[in-house]
Write an enzyme that holds these catalytic residues in place. Sequence first.
Site, short mmCIF file in Angstrom:
data_model
loop_
_atom_site.label_atom_id
_atom_site.label_comp_id
_atom_site.label_asym_id
_atom_site.label_seq_id
_atom_site.Cartn_x
_atom_site.Cartn_y
_atom_site.Cartn_z
NE ARG A 156 -4.07 -1.92 0.33
CZ ARG A 156 -4.05 -3.21 -0.06
NH1 ARG A 156 -3.00 -3.70 -0.68
NH2 ARG A 156 -5.09 -3.99 0.17
CD GLU A 216 -5.79 1.01 2.09
OE1 GLU A 216 -5.63 -0.13 2.53
OE2 GLU A 216 -6.66 1.31 1.24
CB SER A 250 -8.59 -1.42 4.44
OG SER A 250 -8.94 -2.70 4.00
P1 FAD Z 1 -8.84 8.81 -5.15
O1 FAD Z 1 -9.53 8.46 -3.88
O2 FAD Z 1 -9.52 9.74 -6.07
O3 FAD Z 1 -7.40 9.39 -4.80
C1 FAD Z 1 -6.60 8.81 -3.80
C2 FAD Z 1 -5.31 9.64 -3.67
O4 FAD Z 1 -4.54 9.49 -4.84
C3 FAD Z 1 -5.57 11.14 -3.53
O5 FAD Z 1 -4.56 11.67 -2.71
C4 FAD Z 1 -5.44 11.65 -4.95
O6 FAD Z 1 -5.05 13.01 -5.04
C5 FAD Z 1 -4.35 10.73 -5.49
N1 FAD Z 1 -4.53 10.48 -6.93
C6 FAD Z 1 -5.60 9.96 -7.54
N2 FAD Z 1 -5.40 9.86 -8.85
C7 FAD Z 1 -4.15 10.32 -9.08
C8 FAD Z 1 -3.36 10.48 -10.24
N3 FAD Z 1 -3.81 10.15 -11.45
N4 FAD Z 1 -2.11 11.01 -10.11
C9 FAD Z 1 -1.64 11.38 -8.90
N5 FAD Z 1 -2.35 11.26 -7.76
C10 FAD Z 1 -3.59 10.74 -7.85
N6 FAD Z 1 -7.68 -0.59 -2.23
C11 FAD Z 1 -6.88 -1.68 -2.36
O7 FAD Z 1 -5.66 -1.55 -2.53
N7 FAD Z 1 -7.40 -2.96 -2.31
C12 FAD Z 1 -8.71 -3.19 -2.14
O8 FAD Z 1 -9.13 -4.33 -2.08
C13 FAD Z 1 -9.57 -2.07 -2.00
N8 FAD Z 1 -10.89 -2.24 -1.80
C14 FAD Z 1 -11.72 -1.18 -1.64
C15 FAD Z 1 -13.08 -1.40 -1.44
C16 FAD Z 1 -13.94 -0.34 -1.28
C17 FAD Z 1 -15.41 -0.60 -1.06
C18 FAD Z 1 -13.45 0.99 -1.34
C19 FAD Z 1 -14.38 2.15 -1.21
C20 FAD Z 1 -12.09 1.22 -1.54
C21 FAD Z 1 -11.21 0.14 -1.68
N9 FAD Z 1 -9.83 0.32 -1.89
C22 FAD Z 1 -9.01 -0.77 -2.05
C23 FAD Z 1 -9.25 1.68 -1.89
C24 FAD Z 1 -9.35 2.42 -3.26
O9 FAD Z 1 -10.33 1.84 -4.07
C25 FAD Z 1 -8.02 2.40 -4.01
O10 FAD Z 1 -7.02 3.02 -3.25
C26 FAD Z 1 -8.12 3.13 -5.36
O11 FAD Z 1 -6.94 2.93 -6.10
C27 FAD Z 1 -8.39 4.61 -5.22
O12 FAD Z 1 -8.64 5.11 -6.52
P2 FAD Z 1 -9.39 6.50 -6.73
O13 FAD Z 1 -9.34 6.82 -8.18
O14 FAD Z 1 -10.72 6.46 -6.11
O15 FAD Z 1 -8.42 7.47 -5.91
N1 EPU Z 2 -10.86 -9.96 10.72
C1 EPU Z 2 -11.55 -10.00 11.92
N2 EPU Z 2 -12.61 -9.15 12.07
C2 EPU Z 2 -13.02 -8.31 11.13
C3 EPU Z 2 -12.33 -8.27 9.89
C4 EPU Z 2 -11.24 -9.12 9.73
O1 EPU Z 2 -11.20 -10.74 12.80
O2 EPU Z 2 -14.00 -7.59 11.35
C5 EPU Z 2 -9.70 -10.87 10.54
C6 EPU Z 2 -10.04 -12.29 10.19
O3 EPU Z 2 -9.09 -13.10 10.85
C7 EPU Z 2 -9.78 -12.38 8.70
C8 EPU Z 2 -8.63 -11.40 8.55
O4 EPU Z 2 -8.89 -10.37 9.50
O5 EPU Z 2 -9.43 -13.66 8.31
C9 EPU Z 2 -8.49 -10.80 7.16
O6 EPU Z 2 -9.70 -10.15 6.80
P1 EPU Z 2 -10.10 -9.93 5.27
O7 EPU Z 2 -9.89 -11.18 4.50
O8 EPU Z 2 -11.43 -9.29 5.22
O9 EPU Z 2 -8.99 -8.95 4.72
P2 EPU Z 2 -8.31 -7.65 5.34
O10 EPU Z 2 -6.94 -8.02 5.81
O11 EPU Z 2 -9.20 -6.99 6.31
C10 EPU Z 2 -7.12 -6.94 3.15
C11 EPU Z 2 -6.95 -5.66 2.40
C12 EPU Z 2 -8.16 -5.41 1.52
C13 EPU Z 2 -8.26 -6.55 0.52
C14 EPU Z 2 -8.42 -7.87 1.29
C15 EPU Z 2 -8.39 -9.07 0.37
C16 EPU Z 2 -5.53 -4.20 3.70
C17 EPU Z 2 -5.44 -3.01 4.61
N3 EPU Z 2 -6.76 -4.56 3.32
O12 EPU Z 2 -8.21 -6.75 4.03
O13 EPU Z 2 -7.96 -4.20 0.81
O14 EPU Z 2 -9.36 -6.38 -0.33
O15 EPU Z 2 -7.33 -8.01 2.22
O16 EPU Z 2 -7.10 -9.26 -0.13
O17 EPU Z 2 -4.51 -4.77 3.34
C18 EPU Z 2 -8.30 -1.83 0.96
O18 EPU Z 2 -7.07 -1.73 0.89
O19 EPU Z 2 -9.06 -0.84 1.02
C19 EPU Z 2 -8.89 -3.16 0.98
C20 EPU Z 2 -10.20 -3.38 1.09
#
Ligand code: FAD
Ligand code: EPU
Length: 335
Positions: A162, A331, A236
């Site tokens: 990240r 994050e 997250s």
């Molecule tokens: P924004 O929120 O618009 O921007 C984020 C930051 O990046 C800001 O500081 C912005 O200024 C900067 N930025 C954006 N675009 C650019 C650009 N082109 N050049 C320079 N800077 C820029 N993330 C994960 O890694 N794994 C996941 O599984 C995951 N699951 C998610 C689930 C949900 C339901 C949600 C809401 C979010 C999740 N995220 C996850 C976080 C998010 O989706 C990612 O970080 C995504 O890449 C953000 O993209 P965005 O275009 O919305 O960025």
């Molecule tokens: N857990 C709990 N309670 C909760 C949630 C999680 O106990 O309420 C524990 C469980 O042991 C579970 C473990 O946490 O097995 C992992 O949970 P989960 O599989 O939901 O994944 P996560 O670690 O919470 C990460 C990423 C996600 C990504 C998933 C799948 C980070 C910070 N988050 O979540 O990314 O989608 O794994 O790979 O690394 C994001 O970055 O925004 C994001 C959603």
Amino acid sequence: MLSDVSLQAYNTFGIDVKSEYFMKIDSEQGLRNIILDDRWKEVNILLLGGGSNVLFTQNFAGLVLLNQIRGIAITKDNDREVHLRVGAGEGWHAFVQYCVDHNYAGVENLSLIPGTVGAAPMQNIGAYGVEVKDVIETVEAISRSDGQLRIFSAAECQFGYRESIFKQRLKGKYFITAVNFRLSKQPDFNISYGDIQKVLDEKPHESLSLRAVSEAVIKIRQSKLPDPAKIGNAGSFFKNPEITLDHFHKLKLNYPTMPGYPTGLGMKVPAGWLIEQAGWKGYREGSIGVHDRQALVLVNYGGGAGEDIKSLAFRIQKSVQDRYQILLSPEVNFI
Ligand code: FAD
Ligand code: EPU
């Protein structure tokens, strides 16, 4: 150019703050023109994608540029792989679906992550055992100071969990305009992580394909994460912390059920577990709270303020620190 625009529709937390100035941008040259225009020289500029990883805590004093730089082009193609140059304003999930449709392997595990292609390198998005750095060749970005294009190799991006140089040393200094990907035509399926195999086993007669993996990931994600269209959130809120083996073993004495994943140097502990065990899962105060199915996700049920979510996040951080001596780092980007 618009003034005093509500950003509520442009961030997945649904925070209702205003931007002093607001513009949509659909080309690299358009972006460069703004950077080079004297009028915007001293103005704070925020390039916004899908707004799915930001928490607005106040009105934005400056110019928000909504990234709509589009386009997918094949730059190299052979029997084994394809190289794609993708405009930073393309939707991430739509791009993943494009790859799945064309049988280009490498991003299927990253299905349903919200946001834009250009923001993906920012924090090296990851899920289900894959990180976007695994398929990035180069990142094209324009300098905030002089509008010059710079092409960053994957190594220069300094990707980590990240993390990237764009979130660290070059924060706010470069605007990403395109990402060049290298995808495989011979899938090397990565289905060992989490419940993917279990979901695939529910359809034993279906052969393994990029589509099947993508659909399995979508199903798992939909069962765990709140849909931002229904409940405001940014995924997250914190990163999963990495602690030393020594620290982990000491905590295990008091908390024998604590999960941990070896990282080589230490142990990664799920922040969701720490937050849940500290008693926060499902916690609600007014319009904001902690999701009841995923404690790592802070939510806005509607009308919540960014400042209040930030204050809740700090209280969660403190309680985890007091209980486990582990400092959670956010994050999400506070703006
Ligand atoms: P924004 O929120 O618009 O921007 C984020 C930051 O990046 C800001 O500081 C912005 O200024 C900067 N930025 C954006 N675009 C650019 C650009 N082109 N050049 C320079 N800077 C820029 N993330 C994960 O890694 N794994 C996941 O599984 C995951 N699951 C998610 C689930 C949900 C339901 C949600 C809401 C979010 C999740 N995220 C996850 C976080 C998010 O989706 C990612 O970080 C995504 O890449 C953000 O993209 P965005 O275009 O919305 O960025
Ligand atoms: N857990 C709990 N309670 C909760 C949630 C999680 O106990 O309420 C524990 C469980 O042991 C579970 C473990 O946490 O097995 C992992 O949970 P989960 O599989 O939901 O994944 P996560 O670690 O919470 C990460 C990423 C996600 C990504 C998933 C799948 C980070 C910070 N988050 O979540 O990314 O989608 O794994 O790979 O690394 C994001 O970055 O925004 C994001 C959603």
